[in-house]
Enzyme design. Structure first.
Site: not given
Length: 281
Positions: A2-3
């Site tokens: 997750p960015e």
DNA sequence: AGCAGCTCCTGTACGC
DNA sequence: TGCGTACAGGAGCTGC
């Protein structure tokens, strides 16, 4: 992993699904995930509270309760927030063995925090800056204030730094991780080891534009799920930006611009994918 | 100051 | 088959 685009997608999902719901109960299977406050305090302060809204700061999800408290979630590498009720299709792919926290609402639906590698973190604080790492976060690249001028100002704070290190550090620009840092540099024709002060005006302009373009497109496609990676949205669905990746995880594939084979080098312990012809040192 | 290297953690892939 | 090892990597940490 997750960015910004993945976290933004989860934020939007949560806004649709859990806003205004009231928490009836919490099951904590792995208490190490909760960093602040103590487990007892965490549970008593959350029970019976309503979800007033959901926001994002960098890679953190912020859930506002109808008290002074905010629930702050960092998904680490493999953290997921799943609310499986509108869509049960892919639920089976998520191993319930790693359901570390389960919130049950008064309508008996549940929000599950699942995290294979347990790098995720959860905090309950009255002021989000009580999470030290949030207090240090830099500018939000998708906000309208992130102009080229602001970008240059931030770059100037760290002129001697290598550009990829800079992009990955959350204290300058927040939200980019390894995938999007690789993509943005490739699309700007900039080698990850270039020193900031060596970038010319055109390269800086290009980089600023690509940061915005890549992130906006990735948010539209609900993030990236590369190969068999963990990331899923709140429905348990994969992100579709992985198909648009031009350099990340493309080792041996031809560069879309010149045809040279994409190479992988290790920079500060991370894989960096580059086209050796388009991204010169 | 900055970077290498380690830590947290599990799943997967690969070499022998 | 199975065991050991490397790798994935966000972020915080130590130590050079």
């Amino acid at each position: 992993m997750p960015e910004l685009p993945e976290v933004e997608t989860i934020k939007i999902g949560l806004q649709k699904k859990i806003k205004d719901k009231q928490i009836k109960d919490i099951i904590v299977n792995i208490c190490k995930i909760i960093k602040k406050p103590s487990l007892e305090e965490f549970i008593t302060k959350i029970k019976d509270k309503k979800i007033k809204g959901i926001d994002r700061r960098g890679k953190y999800i912020i859930i506002y309760l109808d008290s002074e408290d905010k629930l702050v979630v960092h998904l680490g590498m493999t953290g997921l927030l799943i609310y499986p009720y509108d869509n049960k299709i892919t639920e089976k792919e998520i191993n319930p063995k790693h359901n570390h926290l389960i919130f049950t609402f008064t309508d008996n639906t549940q929000l599950v925090f699942n995290d294979v590698r347990r790098f995720g973190k959860i905090f309950l604080v009255s002021n989000i800056d009580d999470v030290e790492s949030i207090a240090k976060l830099g500018v939000e690249p998708l906000e309208s204030y992130f102009t080229e001028e602001i970008f240059i100002q931030v770059l100037n704070k760290k002129k001697n730094c290598k550009i990829k290190s800079f992009l990955m550090k959350q204290e300058f620009i927040t939200g980019l991780g390894n995938i999007y840092a690789n993509e943005v540099l490739y699309r700007s024709n900039i080698h990850p080891l270039r020193i900031i002060s060596s970038l010319n005006k055109k390269e800086v302009r290009n980089l600023h534009q690509q940061i915005k373009l890549v992130l906006v497109e990735a948010v539209k496609l609900r993030g990236s799920t590369v190969a068999d990676e963990a990331y899923r949205d709140t429905d348990g669905e994969k992100g579709k930006f992985a198909e648009k990746l031009q350099v990340y995880a493309q080792k041996g594939e031809p560069c879309l611009k010149c045809g040279r084979s994409i190479e992988v080098v290790r920079i500060e312990g991370r894989s960096s994918f580059i086209c050796p012809k388009c991204q010169k040192l």
